[in-house]
Design an enzyme around this catalytic site. Structure first.
Site, short mmCIF file in Angstrom:
data_model
loop_
_atom_site.label_atom_id
_atom_site.label_comp_id
_atom_site.label_asym_id
_atom_site.label_seq_id
_atom_site.Cartn_x
_atom_site.Cartn_y
_atom_site.Cartn_z
N SER A 146 0.85 -1.20 0.00
CA SER A 146 0.00 0.00 0.00
C SER A 146 0.88 1.25 0.00
O SER A 146 2.00 1.23 0.54
CB SER A 146 -0.86 -0.01 1.26
OG SER A 146 -1.44 1.27 1.45
N TYR A 159 -2.19 -1.36 9.96
CA TYR A 159 -2.26 -1.78 8.55
C TYR A 159 -0.98 -1.38 7.81
O TYR A 159 -0.35 -2.20 7.13
CB TYR A 159 -3.49 -1.13 7.92
CG TYR A 159 -3.65 -1.31 6.43
CD1 TYR A 159 -4.16 -2.48 5.90
CD2 TYR A 159 -3.30 -0.28 5.55
CE1 TYR A 159 -4.32 -2.63 4.53
CE2 TYR A 159 -3.46 -0.42 4.18
CZ TYR A 159 -3.96 -1.60 3.67
OH TYR A 159 -4.12 -1.74 2.31
P1 NDP Z 1 -11.85 -5.33 -1.84
O1 NDP Z 1 -12.49 -5.16 -0.50
O2 NDP Z 1 -12.47 -4.68 -3.02
O3 NDP Z 1 -11.68 -6.89 -2.18
C1 NDP Z 1 -11.14 -7.73 -1.19
C2 NDP Z 1 -10.88 -9.10 -1.78
O4 NDP Z 1 -10.23 -9.89 -0.75
C3 NDP Z 1 -12.15 -9.83 -2.16
O5 NDP Z 1 -11.88 -10.66 -3.25
C4 NDP Z 1 -12.46 -10.66 -0.90
O6 NDP Z 1 -13.18 -11.87 -1.17
C5 NDP Z 1 -11.04 -11.01 -0.45
N1 NDP Z 1 -11.00 -11.28 0.99
C6 NDP Z 1 -11.49 -10.54 2.00
N2 NDP Z 1 -11.25 -11.13 3.19
C7 NDP Z 1 -10.62 -12.29 2.92
C8 NDP Z 1 -10.13 -13.37 3.71
N3 NDP Z 1 -10.24 -13.39 5.06
N4 NDP Z 1 -9.52 -14.41 3.09
C9 NDP Z 1 -9.40 -14.41 1.74
N5 NDP Z 1 -9.85 -13.44 0.93
C10 NDP Z 1 -10.45 -12.39 1.52
O7 NDP Z 1 -10.34 -4.81 -1.61
P2 NDP Z 1 -9.29 -4.23 -2.68
O8 NDP Z 1 -9.40 -4.94 -3.95
O9 NDP Z 1 -9.37 -2.76 -2.66
O10 NDP Z 1 -7.91 -4.61 -1.96
C11 NDP Z 1 -7.08 -5.65 -2.41
C12 NDP Z 1 -5.70 -5.49 -1.80
O11 NDP Z 1 -5.18 -4.21 -2.16
C13 NDP Z 1 -5.63 -5.58 -0.28
O12 NDP Z 1 -4.48 -6.30 0.11
C14 NDP Z 1 -5.50 -4.13 0.16
O13 NDP Z 1 -4.83 -4.02 1.40
C15 NDP Z 1 -4.69 -3.56 -1.00
N6 NDP Z 1 -4.81 -2.11 -1.18
C16 NDP Z 1 -6.04 -1.54 -1.44
C17 NDP Z 1 -6.12 -0.18 -1.62
C18 NDP Z 1 -7.41 0.53 -1.88
O14 NDP Z 1 -7.45 1.75 -1.70
N7 NDP Z 1 -8.44 -0.15 -2.32
C19 NDP Z 1 -4.92 0.68 -1.53
C20 NDP Z 1 -3.70 -0.04 -1.29
C21 NDP Z 1 -3.67 -1.38 -1.13
P3 NDP Z 1 -14.83 -11.88 -1.12
O15 NDP Z 1 -15.26 -11.17 -2.38
O16 NDP Z 1 -15.17 -13.32 -1.13
O17 NDP Z 1 -15.22 -11.17 0.12
#
Ligand code: NDP
Length: 254
Positions: A146, A159
Protein backbone atom coordinates in the site's frame (compact mmCIF):
# COMPACT_ATOMS: atom_id res chain seq x y z
CA UNK A 1 9.38 -26.97 -26.30
CA UNK A 2 7.01 -25.80 -23.58
CA UNK A 3 3.47 -25.36 -24.90
CA UNK A 4 1.52 -25.24 -21.65
CA UNK A 5 -0.02 -21.88 -20.71
CA UNK A 6 1.43 -20.17 -17.69
CA UNK A 7 -0.86 -20.08 -14.62
CA UNK A 8 -1.33 -17.30 -12.09
CA UNK A 9 -2.98 -17.65 -8.67
CA UNK A 10 -4.57 -14.45 -7.36
CA UNK A 11 -5.91 -14.40 -3.81
CA UNK A 12 -9.04 -12.26 -3.36
CA UNK A 13 -9.80 -12.32 -7.08
CA UNK A 14 -13.56 -11.99 -6.73
CA UNK A 15 -13.74 -8.21 -6.39
CA UNK A 16 -11.81 -4.95 -6.57
CA UNK A 17 -8.14 -5.01 -7.43
CA UNK A 18 -7.83 -8.81 -7.46
CA UNK A 19 -10.62 -9.12 -10.02
CA UNK A 20 -8.97 -6.48 -12.20
CA UNK A 21 -5.61 -8.27 -11.90
CA UNK A 22 -7.20 -11.60 -12.85
CA UNK A 23 -8.77 -10.14 -16.00
CA UNK A 24 -5.60 -8.25 -16.99
CA UNK A 25 -3.47 -11.36 -16.45
CA UNK A 26 -5.87 -13.49 -18.53
CA UNK A 27 -5.61 -10.89 -21.32
CA UNK A 28 -1.89 -11.74 -21.45
CA UNK A 29 -2.77 -15.35 -22.33
CA UNK A 30 -2.14 -16.65 -18.81
CA UNK A 31 -4.58 -19.08 -17.16
CA UNK A 32 -5.97 -18.00 -13.81
CA UNK A 33 -6.82 -19.47 -10.44
CA UNK A 34 -8.61 -17.08 -8.12
CA UNK A 35 -9.64 -17.42 -4.52
CA UNK A 36 -12.56 -15.75 -2.77
CA UNK A 37 -13.55 -15.60 0.87
CA UNK A 38 -17.37 -15.31 0.94
CA UNK A 39 -18.54 -14.08 -2.48
CA UNK A 40 -18.78 -17.28 -4.51
CA UNK A 41 -21.16 -15.65 -6.96
CA UNK A 42 -18.78 -12.77 -7.71
CA UNK A 43 -15.89 -15.23 -8.09
CA UNK A 44 -17.91 -17.39 -10.48
CA UNK A 45 -18.63 -14.29 -12.61
CA UNK A 46 -14.91 -13.52 -12.86
CA UNK A 47 -14.26 -17.14 -13.88
CA UNK A 48 -17.01 -16.90 -16.54
CA UNK A 49 -15.51 -13.68 -17.94
CA UNK A 50 -12.08 -15.29 -18.20
CA UNK A 51 -13.41 -18.47 -19.81
CA UNK A 52 -15.18 -16.26 -22.39
CA UNK A 53 -11.80 -14.68 -23.14
CA UNK A 54 -10.49 -18.15 -24.01
CA UNK A 55 -8.31 -18.74 -20.93
CA UNK A 56 -8.76 -21.42 -18.31
CA UNK A 57 -9.98 -20.22 -14.94
CA UNK A 58 -11.24 -21.66 -11.67
CA UNK A 59 -12.19 -20.27 -8.26
CA UNK A 60 -11.53 -21.81 -4.83
CA UNK A 61 -12.79 -20.68 -1.45
CA UNK A 62 -9.96 -19.66 0.88
CA UNK A 63 -9.70 -17.64 4.06
CA UNK A 64 -6.14 -16.29 3.86
CA UNK A 65 -6.21 -15.44 7.56
CA UNK A 66 -6.80 -19.09 8.51
CA UNK A 67 -3.42 -20.81 8.30
CA UNK A 68 -4.98 -24.19 9.21
CA UNK A 69 -6.88 -24.26 5.92
CA UNK A 70 -3.82 -23.83 3.69
CA UNK A 71 -2.79 -27.49 3.37
CA UNK A 72 -6.22 -28.56 2.15
CA UNK A 73 -6.48 -25.59 -0.24
CA UNK A 74 -3.05 -26.27 -1.75
CA UNK A 75 -3.83 -29.95 -2.11
CA UNK A 76 -7.24 -29.24 -3.72
CA UNK A 77 -5.73 -26.76 -6.18
CA UNK A 78 -2.77 -29.00 -7.01
CA UNK A 79 -5.04 -32.00 -7.62
CA UNK A 80 -7.19 -29.92 -9.98
CA UNK A 81 -4.21 -28.56 -11.91
CA UNK A 82 -2.58 -31.99 -12.15
CA UNK A 83 -5.78 -33.34 -13.72
CA UNK A 84 -6.04 -30.42 -16.17
CA UNK A 85 -2.39 -29.95 -17.11
CA UNK A 86 -0.45 -33.03 -15.96
CA UNK A 87 1.33 -30.71 -13.53
CA UNK A 88 0.18 -29.42 -10.13
CA UNK A 89 2.20 -26.24 -10.53
CA UNK A 90 1.51 -22.55 -11.00
CA UNK A 91 3.87 -19.89 -12.35
CA UNK A 92 2.80 -16.73 -10.56
CA UNK A 93 1.41 -16.04 -7.10
CA UNK A 94 -0.31 -12.72 -6.40
CA UNK A 95 -0.89 -12.19 -2.66
CA UNK A 96 -3.69 -9.65 -2.87
CA UNK A 97 -6.54 -10.61 -0.48
CA UNK A 98 -7.07 -8.23 2.38
CA UNK A 99 -9.39 -6.22 4.58
CA UNK A 100 -9.07 -2.72 6.00
CA UNK A 101 -8.64 -1.44 9.53
CA UNK A 102 -9.02 2.26 10.24
CA UNK A 103 -8.32 2.83 13.93
CA UNK A 104 -6.13 5.35 15.71
CA UNK A 105 -3.38 3.91 17.91
CA UNK A 106 -5.27 5.01 21.03
CA UNK A 107 -8.30 2.88 20.11
CA UNK A 108 -6.75 -0.21 18.51
CA UNK A 109 -7.49 -3.49 20.29
CA UNK A 110 -5.31 -6.57 20.41
CA UNK A 111 -8.03 -8.49 18.51
CA UNK A 112 -7.99 -5.90 15.70
CA UNK A 113 -4.21 -6.11 15.46
CA UNK A 114 -4.30 -9.92 15.37
CA UNK A 115 -6.87 -9.85 12.55
CA UNK A 116 -4.74 -7.50 10.43
CA UNK A 117 -1.58 -9.45 11.27
CA UNK A 118 -3.19 -12.73 10.21
CA UNK A 119 -4.54 -11.55 6.88
CA UNK A 120 -1.84 -9.06 5.83
CA UNK A 121 1.32 -10.76 7.10
CA UNK A 122 1.09 -14.24 8.62
CA UNK A 123 -1.30 -15.50 5.94
CA UNK A 124 0.87 -14.09 3.16
CA UNK A 125 3.99 -15.66 4.71
CA UNK A 126 2.59 -19.17 5.23
CA UNK A 127 0.49 -19.36 2.06
CA UNK A 128 3.62 -18.43 0.10
CA UNK A 129 5.64 -21.00 2.06
CA UNK A 130 3.10 -23.76 1.32
CA UNK A 131 2.93 -22.84 -2.35
CA UNK A 132 6.68 -22.56 -2.98
CA UNK A 133 7.06 -26.23 -3.99
CA UNK A 134 4.28 -25.63 -6.54
CA UNK A 135 5.69 -22.49 -8.19
CA UNK A 136 7.66 -23.30 -11.33
CA UNK A 137 11.27 -22.13 -11.43
CA UNK A 138 11.42 -18.93 -13.47
CA UNK A 139 8.03 -17.78 -12.13
CA UNK A 140 7.17 -14.85 -9.91
CA UNK A 141 5.45 -13.56 -6.81
CA UNK A 142 3.74 -10.19 -6.50
CA UNK A 143 2.79 -9.02 -3.02
CA UNK A 144 0.24 -6.22 -2.76
CA UNK A 145 1.27 -3.57 -0.27
CA UNK A 146 0.00 0.00 0.00
CA UNK A 147 1.02 3.62 -0.46
CA UNK A 148 0.49 3.82 3.32
CA UNK A 149 3.96 2.37 3.96
CA UNK A 150 5.45 5.59 2.55
CA UNK A 151 2.83 8.21 3.36
CA UNK A 152 1.11 8.43 6.71
CA UNK A 153 -2.62 8.87 7.19
CA UNK A 154 -4.06 8.78 10.74
CA UNK A 155 -5.82 5.51 11.56
CA UNK A 156 -3.65 3.19 9.49
CA UNK A 157 -0.78 2.51 11.90
CA UNK A 158 -1.29 -1.25 12.20
CA UNK A 159 -2.26 -1.78 8.55
CA UNK A 160 0.62 0.38 7.24
CA UNK A 161 3.15 -1.26 9.56
CA UNK A 162 2.16 -4.77 8.50
CA UNK A 163 2.23 -3.82 4.81
CA UNK A 164 5.79 -2.56 5.50
CA UNK A 165 6.56 -5.99 6.94
CA UNK A 166 5.33 -7.59 3.72
CA UNK A 167 7.61 -5.29 1.72
CA UNK A 168 10.60 -6.43 3.79
CA UNK A 169 9.51 -10.07 3.50
CA UNK A 170 9.39 -9.64 -0.29
CA UNK A 171 13.06 -8.63 -0.41
CA UNK A 172 14.01 -11.67 1.68
CA UNK A 173 11.97 -13.92 -0.58
CA UNK A 174 13.63 -12.42 -3.66
CA UNK A 175 17.04 -13.23 -2.18
CA UNK A 176 16.13 -16.76 -1.10
CA UNK A 177 14.35 -17.64 -4.35
CA UNK A 178 16.85 -16.11 -6.77
CA UNK A 179 18.52 -19.49 -7.32
CA UNK A 180 15.17 -20.72 -8.70
CA UNK A 181 14.84 -17.60 -10.90
CA UNK A 182 11.65 -16.68 -9.05
CA UNK A 183 11.26 -12.90 -8.91
CA UNK A 184 9.47 -11.26 -6.00
CA UNK A 185 8.12 -7.73 -6.28
CA UNK A 186 5.72 -5.46 -4.45
CA UNK A 187 2.97 -3.36 -5.96
CA UNK A 188 1.93 -0.56 -3.62
CA UNK A 189 -1.34 0.97 -4.82
CA UNK A 190 -2.38 4.45 -3.71
CA UNK A 191 -5.98 4.94 -2.60
CA UNK A 192 -8.22 3.08 -5.07
CA UNK A 193 -12.00 3.21 -5.44
CA UNK A 194 -13.12 -0.32 -4.48
CA UNK A 195 -15.29 -1.91 -1.75
CA UNK A 196 -12.19 -1.80 0.53
CA UNK A 197 -12.84 -0.30 3.97
CA UNK A 198 -16.57 -0.03 3.29
CA UNK A 199 -15.91 1.73 -0.04
CA UNK A 200 -14.31 4.70 1.74
CA UNK A 201 -12.19 5.93 -1.19
CA UNK A 202 -15.05 5.47 -3.67
CA UNK A 203 -18.08 6.54 -1.63
CA UNK A 204 -16.89 9.10 0.93
CA UNK A 205 -16.83 12.31 -1.13
CA UNK A 206 -14.78 14.23 1.39
CA UNK A 207 -12.07 11.55 1.53
CA UNK A 208 -12.19 11.05 -2.25
CA UNK A 209 -11.64 14.82 -2.77
CA UNK A 210 -8.87 14.87 -0.18
CA UNK A 211 -6.98 12.09 -1.97
CA UNK A 212 -7.59 13.62 -5.41
CA UNK A 213 -6.21 16.96 -4.15
CA UNK A 214 -2.92 15.43 -3.02
CA UNK A 215 -2.49 13.29 -6.15
CA UNK A 216 -0.43 14.70 -9.03
CA UNK A 217 -2.79 13.19 -11.61
CA UNK A 218 -5.76 14.79 -9.84
CA UNK A 219 -8.04 11.86 -8.95
CA UNK A 220 -8.22 8.72 -6.84
CA UNK A 221 -7.10 5.44 -8.41
CA UNK A 222 -9.37 2.96 -10.19
CA UNK A 223 -8.94 -0.82 -10.37
CA UNK A 224 -7.97 -0.43 -14.06
CA UNK A 225 -4.93 1.58 -12.94
CA UNK A 226 -3.53 -1.46 -11.12
CA UNK A 227 -4.33 -4.77 -12.86
CA UNK A 228 -2.23 -4.16 -15.97
CA UNK A 229 0.85 -3.34 -13.91
CA UNK A 230 0.56 -6.61 -11.99
CA UNK A 231 -0.03 -8.44 -15.29
CA UNK A 232 3.16 -6.90 -16.71
CA UNK A 233 5.08 -8.40 -13.77
CA UNK A 234 3.79 -11.80 -14.94
CA UNK A 235 5.49 -11.51 -18.34
CA UNK A 236 8.95 -12.30 -19.66
CA UNK A 237 9.42 -8.58 -20.50
CA UNK A 238 9.62 -7.78 -16.78
CA UNK A 239 12.05 -10.60 -15.97
CA UNK A 240 14.84 -8.30 -14.78
CA UNK A 241 12.59 -6.45 -12.32
CA UNK A 242 13.23 -8.10 -8.97
CA UNK A 243 12.97 -7.17 -5.29
CA UNK A 244 11.30 -3.85 -6.13
CA UNK A 245 8.50 -1.87 -4.54
CA UNK A 246 6.57 -0.21 -7.34
CA UNK A 247 4.11 2.40 -6.15
CA UNK A 248 1.10 2.81 -8.42
CA UNK A 249 -0.67 5.88 -7.08
CA UNK A 250 -0.79 8.55 -9.78
CA UNK A 251 1.76 10.46 -7.70
CA UNK A 252 -0.11 10.55 -4.38
CA UNK A 253 1.44 12.80 -1.73
CA UNK A 254 4.71 13.48 -3.53
P1 NDP B 1 -11.85 -5.33 -1.84
O1 NDP B 1 -12.49 -5.16 -0.50
O2 NDP B 1 -12.47 -4.68 -3.02
O3 NDP B 1 -11.68 -6.89 -2.18
C1 NDP B 1 -11.14 -7.73 -1.19
C2 NDP B 1 -10.88 -9.10 -1.78
O4 NDP B 1 -10.23 -9.89 -0.75
C3 NDP B 1 -12.15 -9.83 -2.16
O5 NDP B 1 -11.88 -10.66 -3.25
C4 NDP B 1 -12.46 -10.66 -0.90
O6 NDP B 1 -13.18 -11.87 -1.17
C5 NDP B 1 -11.04 -11.01 -0.45
N1 NDP B 1 -11.00 -11.28 0.99
C6 NDP B 1 -11.49 -10.54 2.00
N2 NDP B 1 -11.25 -11.13 3.19
C7 NDP B 1 -10.62 -12.29 2.92
C8 NDP B 1 -10.13 -13.37 3.71
N3 NDP B 1 -10.24 -13.39 5.06
N4 NDP B 1 -9.52 -14.41 3.09
C9 NDP B 1 -9.40 -14.41 1.74
N5 NDP B 1 -9.85 -13.44 0.93
C10 NDP B 1 -10.45 -12.39 1.52
O7 NDP B 1 -10.34 -4.81 -1.61
P2 NDP B 1 -9.29 -4.23 -2.68
O8 NDP B 1 -9.40 -4.94 -3.95
O9 NDP B 1 -9.37 -2.76 -2.66
O10 NDP B 1 -7.91 -4.61 -1.96
C11 NDP B 1 -7.08 -5.65 -2.41
C12 NDP B 1 -5.70 -5.49 -1.80
O11 NDP B 1 -5.18 -4.21 -2.16
C13 NDP B 1 -5.63 -5.58 -0.28
O12 NDP B 1 -4.48 -6.30 0.11
C14 NDP B 1 -5.50 -4.13 0.16
O13 NDP B 1 -4.83 -4.02 1.40
C15 NDP B 1 -4.69 -3.56 -1.00
N6 NDP B 1 -4.81 -2.11 -1.18
C16 NDP B 1 -6.04 -1.54 -1.44
C17 NDP B 1 -6.12 -0.18 -1.62
C18 NDP B 1 -7.41 0.53 -1.88
O14 NDP B 1 -7.45 1.75 -1.70
N7 NDP B 1 -8.44 -0.15 -2.32
C19 NDP B 1 -4.92 0.68 -1.53
C20 NDP B 1 -3.70 -0.04 -1.29
C21 NDP B 1 -3.67 -1.38 -1.13
P3 NDP B 1 -14.83 -11.88 -1.12
O15 NDP B 1 -15.26 -11.17 -2.38
O16 NDP B 1 -15.17 -13.32 -1.13
O17 NDP B 1 -15.22 -11.17 0.12
Amino acid sequence: METRNKIALITGGSRGLGKNMALAIAKKGIDVVITYHANKEAADEVVEQILTMGQNAIAFQLDTSNMKSFDSFVSEMATHLEKENNSPNIDYLINNAGTALYAPVTDTTEEQMDAVFNIHYKGVFFLTQKLLPFINDGGGIVNISSGLTRLVMPGSAVYGSLKSAVETLSRYLAKELGSRRIRVNVIAPGAIATDFGGGRVRDNKEFNDQVANITALGRVGLPDDIGGVVAFLCTAESFWINAQRIEVSGGQAI
